[in-house]
Design a protein around this motif. Structure first.
Motif, mmCIF file in Angstrom:
data_model
loop_
_atom_site.group_PDB
_atom_site.id
_atom_site.type_symbol
_atom_site.label_atom_id
_atom_site.label_comp_id
_atom_site.label_asym_id
_atom_site.label_seq_id
_atom_site.Cartn_x
_atom_site.Cartn_y
_atom_site.Cartn_z
ATOM 1 N N GLU A 55 -2.427 36.750 -49.260
ATOM 2 C CA GLU A 55 -1.792 36.058 -48.128
ATOM 3 C C GLU A 55 -2.473 36.332 -46.795
ATOM 4 O O GLU A 55 -1.818 36.382 -45.757
ATOM 5 N N THR A 82 -4.662 35.086 -43.680
ATOM 6 C CA THR A 82 -4.957 33.809 -43.051
ATOM 7 C C THR A 82 -6.462 33.576 -43.046
ATOM 8 O O THR A 82 -7.257 34.493 -43.274
ATOM 9 N N HIS A 141 -11.393 28.258 -43.777
ATOM 10 C CA HIS A 141 -10.262 27.335 -43.671
ATOM 11 C C HIS A 141 -10.426 26.164 -44.639
ATOM 12 O O HIS A 141 -9.456 25.750 -45.292
ATOM 13 N N LYS A 158 3.181 33.256 -39.595
ATOM 14 C CA LYS A 158 1.895 33.923 -39.397
ATOM 15 C C LYS A 158 0.772 32.948 -39.091
ATOM 16 O O LYS A 158 -0.273 33.342 -38.568
ATOM 17 N N HIS A 159 0.966 31.658 -39.395
ATOM 18 C CA HIS A 159 -0.075 30.661 -39.135
ATOM 19 C C HIS A 159 -0.018 30.137 -37.696
ATOM 20 O O HIS A 159 -0.905 29.388 -37.284
ATOM 21 N N HIS A 160 1.024 30.515 -36.949
ATOM 22 C CA HIS A 160 1.164 30.129 -35.542
ATOM 23 C C HIS A 160 1.085 28.612 -35.359
ATOM 24 O O HIS A 160 0.425 28.111 -34.443
ATOM 25 N N VAL A 218 1.383 24.768 -37.817
ATOM 26 C CA VAL A 218 0.635 24.028 -38.841
ATOM 27 C C VAL A 218 0.675 22.552 -38.487
ATOM 28 O O VAL A 218 1.725 22.025 -38.099
ATOM 29 N N TYR A 229 1.009 23.693 -47.179
ATOM 30 C CA TYR A 229 1.460 25.060 -46.952
ATOM 31 C C TYR A 229 2.813 25.295 -47.628
ATOM 32 O O TYR A 229 3.054 26.372 -48.186
#
Length: 305
Positions: free
Chosen positions: A82, A84, A100, A259-261, A263, A271
């Motif tokens: 997990e 990023t 990414h 945590k992805h701030h 999407v 996701y």
């Protein structure tokens, strides 16, 4: 960093892992299925019957990737842990955009797999609920806030569908979860999903939202929990009626997304499906989860898993 995960794995062993994921029994032609193959000098194979040439990446999600299999194998561990894309890029010292793109390929493969896997029906005790994903009104840009005030779209709860993405979820008690993106939380849409996903005469637990009215007439054993009266669990014979399972999943999902701030709206489905996959395979160890994702990546048809 790769040595931390691979231990004594050599490149040949990693190749064998991917070949085993693509052909669990024996290598065969991807076009005609013939088992007599010629191995070429460049590592590809040629069918003796139809002369079709293919490599390990042919008809897989890795077809257009320039990364080697050992690099992909390492990235799978970072993904399962997990991390990023940004944090992984710092650890392996690789361009963040490349990581990414690789993680996006994995999420797309998982989403396709989940869509095929979730065609089966739920039975027994099933909890149903809906929620909304997206930034809160106060966290949006001033220009956006002014626009939403102008069009009178500033609402909360089930009235916030113009600002946030509504999603509907089913949780089979002590089993798997199913998530569906919906246009709104109306009766027609929700009951259509329930009828197409849950076996008749199953026990369906929901809250008192009006979209769930009439489920008993449809052939389900429907019980409700009235949160407005601070009712969260009630006993029905020897069973506990509640929707704490699906509501707990919503909390877990939203916590993981933080945590992805943020999407992008177009990528949100991937996701969410990733988290659905993680929850449904929560009993697997890290190595087992990596092996399963490897099988998914190497095959376009998840139903063969």
């Amino acid at each position: 960093m790769f040595k931390r995960f691979s231990n004594d794995l050599t490149l040949s062993k990693i190749d064998h892992i991917f070949w085993q994921a693509k052909f669990p029994k024996r290598k065969h032609c991807l076009r005609c299925g013939f088992r007599c193959l010629i191995k070429l000098n460049n590592g590809r194979f040629q069918c003796r019957r139809c002369d079709y040439r293919f490599s390990i990446k042919t008809e897989s999600y890795l077809l257009k990737s320039q990364l080697s299999l050992d690099q992909w194998y390492e990235l799978l561990f970072w993904f399962v842990y997990e991390f990023t894309a940004n944090k992984t890029a710092k650890e392996v010292r690789v361009n963040q955009r490349l990581i990414h793109r690789c993680f996006s390929i994995i999420r797309q493969a998982i989403a396709d797999y989940e869509e095929a896997e979730m065609e089966k029906f739920f039975s027994g005790i099933v909890e149903a609920d809906e929620t909304y994903l997206g930034p809160k009104f106060r966290n949006r840009r001033k220009k956006a806030r002014d626009y939403y005030r102008k069009v009178n779209a500033v609402k909360r709860g089930r009235g916030s569908k113009k600002l946030q993405q509504p999603i509907f979820g089913l949780y089979q008690r002590n089993g798997q979860v199913f998530i569906k993106f919906i246009k709104d939380a109306g009766k027609r849409i929700i009951q259509q999903i329930i009828k197409g996903k849950i076996v008749l005469e199953s026990e369906v637990y929901t809250d008192t939202w009006k979209a769930y009215r009439g489920l008993k007439k449809q052939g389900f054993k429907h019980e409700t929990i009235d949160h407005g009266k601070e009712e969260y669990v009630k006993l029905k014979r020897t069973k506990k009626v509640h929707i704490n399972g699906i509501e707990g999943f919503w909390g877990w999902l939203k916590e993981r997304l933080l945590k992805h701030h943020g999407v992008a709206k177009g990528n949100l489905i991937y996701y969410v499906k990733e988290l659905e996959f993680r929850f449904n395979n929560r009993h697997l160890s890290t190595d087992e989860l990596v092996q399963k994702i490897t099988r998914i990546l190497m095959n376009f048809s998840p139903s063969d898993d």
